[in-house]
Design a protein around this motif. Structure first.
Motif, PDB file in Angstrom:
ATOM      1  N   GLY B  17       0.821  -1.206   0.000  1.00 27.82           N
ATOM      2  CA  GLY B  17       0.000   0.000   0.000  1.00 27.82           C
ATOM      3  C   GLY B  17       0.859   1.261   0.000  1.00 27.82           C
ATOM      4  O   GLY B  17       0.568   2.231  -0.705  1.00 27.82           O
ATOM      5  N   ALA B  20       2.360   1.684  -3.450  1.00 30.96           N
ATOM      6  CA  ALA B  20       1.348   2.102  -4.425  1.00 30.96           C
ATOM      7  C   ALA B  20       1.023   3.584  -4.252  1.00 30.96           C
ATOM      8  O   ALA B  20       0.898   4.329  -5.229  1.00 30.96           O
ATOM      9  CB  ALA B  20       0.090   1.253  -4.277  1.00 30.96           C
TER      10      ALA B  20
ATOM     11  N   ARG C   8      -4.707 -13.164  -1.337  1.00 33.32           N
ATOM     12  CA  ARG C   8      -3.492 -12.514  -1.825  1.00 33.32           C
ATOM     13  C   ARG C   8      -2.387 -13.538  -2.078  1.00 33.32           C
ATOM     14  O   ARG C   8      -1.639 -13.447  -3.053  1.00 33.32           O
ATOM     15  CB  ARG C   8      -3.007 -11.498  -0.787  1.00 33.32           C
ATOM     16  N   GLN C  91      -1.513  -6.756  -4.133  1.00 36.64           N
ATOM     17  CA  GLN C  91      -2.381  -5.959  -3.262  1.00 36.64           C
ATOM     18  C   GLN C  91      -3.812  -6.219  -3.722  1.00 36.64           C
ATOM     19  O   GLN C  91      -4.125  -6.012  -4.902  1.00 36.64           O
ATOM     20  CB  GLN C  91      -2.011  -4.494  -3.480  1.00 36.64           C
ATOM     21  N   LEU C  93      -7.365  -5.095  -4.066  1.00 41.00           N
ATOM     22  CA  LEU C  93      -7.951  -3.754  -4.040  1.00 41.00           C
ATOM     23  C   LEU C  93      -9.427  -3.770  -3.678  1.00 41.00           C
ATOM     24  O   LEU C  93      -9.963  -2.788  -3.189  1.00 41.00           O
ATOM     25  CB  LEU C  93      -7.771  -3.085  -5.405  1.00 41.00           C
ATOM     26  N   ARG C 102     -10.377  -7.407  -7.733  1.00 41.65           N
ATOM     27  CA  ARG C 102      -9.451  -6.446  -8.323  1.00 41.65           C
ATOM     28  C   ARG C 102      -8.165  -6.466  -7.504  1.00 41.65           C
ATOM     29  O   ARG C 102      -8.202  -6.416  -6.278  1.00 41.65           O
ATOM     30  CB  ARG C 102     -10.050  -5.043  -8.313  1.00 41.65           C
ATOM     31  N   ALA C 103      -7.060  -6.565  -8.203  1.00 45.18           N
ATOM     32  CA  ALA C 103      -5.775  -6.644  -7.509  1.00 45.18           C
ATOM     33  C   ALA C 103      -4.721  -5.946  -8.346  1.00 45.18           C
ATOM     34  O   ALA C 103      -4.917  -5.715  -9.543  1.00 45.18           O
ATOM     35  CB  ALA C 103      -5.380  -8.106  -7.284  1.00 45.18           C
ATOM     36  N   GLN C 104      -3.613  -5.615  -7.714  1.00 43.48           N
ATOM     37  CA  GLN C 104      -2.497  -5.096  -8.499  1.00 43.48           C
ATOM     38  C   GLN C 104      -1.181  -5.542  -7.877  1.00 43.48           C
ATOM     39  O   GLN C 104      -1.121  -5.964  -6.723  1.00 43.48           O
ATOM     40  CB  GLN C 104      -2.558  -3.578  -8.648  1.00 43.48           C
ATOM     41  N   ILE C 127      -2.563  -4.364 -13.270  1.00 42.05           N
ATOM     42  CA  ILE C 127      -3.877  -4.058 -12.687  1.00 42.05           C
ATOM     43  C   ILE C 127      -4.818  -5.133 -13.201  1.00 42.05           C
ATOM     44  O   ILE C 127      -5.053  -5.233 -14.410  1.00 42.05           O
ATOM     45  CB  ILE C 127      -4.354  -2.658 -13.092  1.00 42.05           C
TER      46      ILE C 127
END
Lengths: 159, 159, 159
Positions: B17, B20, C8, C91, C93, C102-104, C127
């Motif tokens: 986090g 980002a 994750r 991460q 999201l 949703r993750a990045q 993304i």
């Protein structure tokens, strides 16, 4: 919780400890990440992909590793540099011989020479056989396969 | 599940986090990763290893951090660049003062200037004291120890 | 255990497998990381940040991906190079459309040309929209937003 994910977390931890020991120059701690008869090998990808045996360095057992540590800290004349390992999350590949775990992780090692900017030094992957021991995970073998056959100066410190 | 591994996952999440927020230029979010009285320090490894106090930047508390954010977004004249943090899995080192957690993680920050290729900018490690608060993990202190005393241009954005 | 942390870990695993397939040149495996109708897009950050549509490459569905793989392995004339992905912990999201996640994740890709040193090639972030399927996590879409508008030679292999 999923056994494999838990194992992976422990391997990440092993890798983080390994990287920290090297980058903080606690070289004497390095052989302790292996089994007493553990194998450390550093090989160019070109040879690895072709199944060719030639490796830049191959150390069999903690004795040879300690000897190497003695060399890099006491006898080898070389320009000083710092290393910095950034290792990605490990991947558990399956079961190896003797109940061991096969795993791999991608790494990037950066080099910093005194008065100079940091630069990409060696990138590749660790291909490991890992044993669960009462003292935690230990490397039965770590094969570092690096992408570039062109090595900047020389590889003094372990990868 | 092992407490330490769980904690490590949460620290990885904190680090992701944090990275980002910086790389997406949400600088106003940055002080919120710290405790109100949190400490942010950026120090060359050379000084850190010798126990010398000199740091490139040292901010005590969110107030100073907000002031720094104001500086980098409003007043400092500098060539623009993007940053990209790639942070490895964290390592839980043990218990710190006041029940806090000591942890560290290796990072590489890449810089991209307009019209230019991406390049290695700053590599090193975060050495953290982390507190578990009702709002999640917060940095009581983050010490960024970077390997290269030679800084490309200047370090404008937080590491 | 916390659902989000577990998820994750599985995304990290997806990313590690994805990276390994590409870097080991198992390109035929690459479309299988996506849903049949999955989307792969490679876009400069400059355009992404401004909400502009232009992407360097956009592939809709495994069919187009397979075609691309055919191109890079059979028809495109280009200088050979190795890639090495180092991907940071993902991460999560939040929830995306249709119950997807949703993750990045931040990535650095290094390039090694024959006889040359490894160098920074492409850094940025993934993304993702990810779907849990009986066959494991699959990418409903992966948008690779890279920091440098300046691409070294050309981007042949997927990022």
């Amino acid at each position: 919780m999923n056994e494999r994910l838990l194992l992976r977390l422990e391997i990440d931890e092993l890798n983080a400890g390994y990287a920290a020991a090297l980058d903080e120059r606690r070289f004497d701690d390095w052989p302790g990440f292996f089994l007493p008869e553990g194998l450390y090998k550093l090989q160019a990808r070109e040879n690895f992909d072709r199944g060719l045996p030639l490796a830049l360095i191959a150390l069999e057992g903690q004795g040879m590793m300690k000897d190497r540590v003695y060399g890099i800290t006491q006898t080898i004349y070389h320009g000083p540099y710092y290393t910095r390992h950034v290792v990605g999350p490990a991947q558990v590949l399956g079961e190896g011989s003797e109940g061991r775990v096969r795993a791999q992780a991608h790494y990037a090692v950066f080099r910093t020479r005194p008065g100079d900017a940091s630069e990409v030094y060696n990138v590749g992957r660790y291909i490991d056989e890992i044993e669960c021991t009462p003292a935690g995970l230990k490397l039965a073998s770590r094969l570092c396969v690096y992408d570039s056959e062109m090595v900047l100066n020389s590889l003094i410190y372990p990868i």
